[in-house]
Scaffold this active site. Structure first.
Site, PDB file in Angstrom:
ATOM      1  N   VAL B  14       0.837  -1.197   0.000  1.00 46.16           N
ATOM      2  CA  VAL B  14       0.000   0.000   0.000  1.00 46.16           C
ATOM      3  C   VAL B  14       0.883   1.263   0.000  1.00 46.16           C
ATOM      4  CG1 VAL B  14      -0.185   0.452   2.491  1.00 46.16           C
ATOM      5  CG2 VAL B  14      -2.140   0.913   1.013  1.00 46.16           C
ATOM      6  N   SER B  15       2.156   1.085   0.312  1.00 51.64           N
ATOM      7  CA  SER B  15       3.065   2.223   0.486  1.00 51.64           C
ATOM      8  C   SER B  15       3.876   2.497  -0.778  1.00 51.64           C
ATOM      9  CB  SER B  15       4.004   1.921   1.671  1.00 51.64           C
ATOM     10  OG  SER B  15       5.212   2.644   1.588  1.00 51.64           O
TER      11      SER B  15
END
EC number: 2.5.1.18
Lengths: 228, 220
Positions: B14-15
């Site tokens: 997600v990063s």
């Protein structure tokens, strides 16, 4: 020869990462085809204006910063030493008066920025190397003296730094940084082809070089042999 | 020849900054004398455990991140594209299932980490390039398929990823990162002379090289 690119450095002496950015940009002003403009600003005002909080308020961030600064200090050759009570130095005592003093030095300086550069450096040394105060007039006198200002110059700056003119100048510089989207310091704004390229922090030098068409040569660009 | 230095990379798909760190470390695993160990972790758990908040919740930080990622994407040659609704992708939908899936791929992988590397990359591509979902089993199947896993492998991972074993593995990796002082991801832990040198983010490669006795070059 193409004209120099204007590069503004917004900084506050209470900020250790600003010291690193400051020393690196001062070294590169001769290595790169840039015109470096020092923009003393107030970090507390940046935090307030952006709704941000200093990183140190998160325990793991604070612990990481301590180690990070220690490594960066050695790598960049900037003699950082944590104050014995960083929270008191950064959050309780703060830097409003100090940055007004720096602003006043700059306002009086007719030719170039050698004085504001040296005074800024002496103030960083006080808080981020010698664990000394940077809130009292006596502290500013001492820093200015070490920076090479004469007694009469120091007297004039002390008379000037709490004036409305200087307070407004500092507010204005701080607002400038906020207008560029600042949420902390240091902030470097490179003016390239009329467009501002904004870099936060002291870890975007290689990218910055790429964006302004220059070469990143590491922490000491003026040393002849390539540093590993 | 001196033995390879172990370098752990804690990351979450997600990063976006984790994607940059991941690609750079994957390139450096052959250039540096290191043994790279991929440590899939859960960013939401890091935030909770450290009391931190994602940078995007501060408006100026969010706007800066958008420009910063765009420049870094071009410089590091990692094809990042913001999702159409980054807040929804990052904060509402999140990545717990995705990282359990990645953990399960790694748990099944007997030899090396090619599969977990490829699956991670395909998941990053989905969220951070193609604006696609990374919360549904069908999304994981598609990513795993593109990563070269067979139908039977994918079926096994789907059966495994919600098990207690995998949930615990992900918790453990996340706790490891927190024990190293994480407040976000990516986190790179270099083991040098028995001591861990911890680096947060994807902007410490030059310093990292210096600290582990390697050379930093423009990572293309």
């Amino acid at each position: 020869m193409t004209s120099k690119k204007v590069v503004e450095l917004f900084y506050d002496v209470v900020s250790p990462y600003s010291w690193i950015g400051f020393e690196v940009m001062c070294r590169y002003r001769h290595a790169w085809n840039i015109e470096l403009k020092l923009r003393p600003s107030f970090l507390g005002g940046i935090m307030k204006g952006s709704g941000n909080k200093p990183p140190g308020v998160i325990s793991n961030k604070f612990m990481y910063m301590t180690k990070d600064l220690s490594r960066l200090s050695e790598y960049f050759d900037v003699p950082l030493q944590s104050p014995s009570d960083p929270f008191e130095a950064m959050f309780q005592k703060g830097s409003l008066s100090a940055m007004r003093f720096v602003t006043a030095v700059q306002a009086r300086e007719k030719d170039g920025d050698k004085k504001v550069e040296r005074v800024s450096r002496e103030l960083w040394r006080r808080i981020w190397m010698e664990d000394k105060d940077i809130t009292e007039p006596a502290s500013f006198s001492e820093a200015a003296m070490k920076a090479g200002l004469s007694d009469s110059e120091i007297k004039e700056v002390l008379e000037l730094y709490n004036s409305k003119e200087i307070k407004d100048k500092l507010k204005s510089s701080t607002q400038n940084a906020l207008d560029h989207g600042a949420f902390g310091l240091p902030l470097v704004v490179c003016h390239v082809n009329g467009k501002p390229e904004v870099f936060f922090g002291s870890d975007r030098f290689e990218l910055m070089a790429h964006c302004i068409g220059e070469k990143w040569l590491g922490p000491q660009p003026n040393q002849s042999a390539a540093k590993l």
